[in-house]
Design a protein around this motif. Structure first.
Motif, PDB file in Angstrom:
ATOM      1  N   SER A 146       8.662  -6.746   1.975  1.00 20.18           N
ATOM      2  CA  SER A 146       7.570  -7.002   0.876  1.00 20.18           C
ATOM      3  C   SER A 146       8.197  -6.723  -0.490  1.00 20.18           C
ATOM      4  O   SER A 146       7.882  -7.590  -1.435  1.00 20.18           O
ATOM      5  N   ALA A 149      10.037  -9.605  -1.893  1.00 22.16           N
ATOM      6  CA  ALA A 149       9.349 -10.731  -2.134  1.00 22.16           C
ATOM      7  C   ALA A 149       8.459 -10.544  -3.606  1.00 22.16           C
ATOM      8  O   ALA A 149       8.041 -11.685  -3.877  1.00 22.16           O
ATOM      9  N   GLU A 250       4.170 -13.655   1.058  1.00 20.24           N
ATOM     10  CA  GLU A 250       5.324 -13.060   0.928  1.00 20.24           C
ATOM     11  C   GLU A 250       6.367 -13.569   1.735  1.00 20.24           C
ATOM     12  O   GLU A 250       7.648 -13.752   1.213  1.00 20.24           O
TER      13      GLU A 250
END
Length: 259
Positions: A146, A149, A250
């Motif tokens: 995450s 992203a 993401e």
């Protein structure tokens, strides 16, 4: 720094290719020299993700470089040992050492006890380590993915202590989610042996608690067992990441950037 390499360049099952110069993997930055810092700066890194534990960071903090680099601490392991447990280990080591000093031969009991406590002592303990990561590392791996992203996160470097095990499963999961074959994931994973000199045998080191440890070469069975475990529980790496908190948005962002 040790064991640094690009995590891209691999073909995917969909006919694409994982972009290079976006994600790097390696060991910690606590020994970073001015020359090394200059070379890292040339990579244009925006994010450094440290997978080590809090005690490791306290003893060996990453040396900063570059004004635009964001450092994130996302430890792979949950807290597993208390100070009391470390004290018990130290007492056991001291007692075994005294016993060894009274004998002409090294204490097999002491060596066995050290190996049992050492997450990287040998193949059996490495198997246990990877089984432990299979069971517990999902949220940390997802948090790392995450973070990659997020806007302006790339290029990024992901590292642990030597870039072998914690970094290995994190990068392997992401590459698998991109559609990279197990054969290519294993080939990249094996490069840590050469990068750390483990192709010539075990390497001894002192950990953050002052205890001597022994790091052994990795082998394909470790990473293949980890990938098999996540597939057994979630189907594939994509579903594994989604189940542990990565969003579809993401993953879409990362695939657009990397593929």
């Amino acid at each position: 720094m040790r064991n640094l390499r690009d995590a891209g360049g691999f073909p995917t099952e969909h006919g694409g290719r994982v972009a290079e110069a976006l994600l790097y993997r390696g060991g910690s930055l606590h020994e970073l020299t001015p020359e090394g810092a200059a070379r890292l700066a040339e990579l244009g890194l925006r994010t450094v993700i440290d997978l080590r534990s809090a005690p490791e960071l306290e003893v060996w903090p990453d040396r900063p470089f570059g004004e635009q680099v964001r450092f994130l601490h996302l430890p792979t392991f949950p807290v597993r040992e208390s100070a009391a447990e470390h004290a018990e280990d130290a007492a056991a080591d001291a007692a075994a050492q005294r016993s060894e000093e009274r004998s002409e031969e090294p204490s097999q009991e002491r060596a066995a006890a050290r190996d049992e406590r050492d997450a990287e002592a040998g193949e059996e303990t490495l198997d246990a380590l990877y089984a432990f990561m299979s069971a517990t590392a999902g949220p940390a791996i997802a948090a790392t993915v995450s973070a990659l992203a997020q806007p302006d996160a790339l290029p990024a470097l992901v590292h642990c202590a030597v870039g072998k095990d914690r970094t290995g499963v994190t990068v392997a999961t992401l590459l698998s989610a991109f559609g990279v074959s197990d054969a290519d994931i294993v080939a990249d994973y094996h490069l840590s042996n050469t990068g750390l000199g483990l192709d010539r045998g075990p390497v001894f080191y002192v950990d953050e608690h002052g205890t001597e440890r022994r790091s052994r070469p990795v082998h394909e069975g470790l990473i293949l067992a980890f990938l098999a475990s996540l597939r057994a529980t979630h189907g594939d790496a994509t579903q594994y990441l989604l189940a542990h908190g990565v969003t579809k948005s993401e993953l879409k962002t990362l695939r657009a950037a990397f593929l």
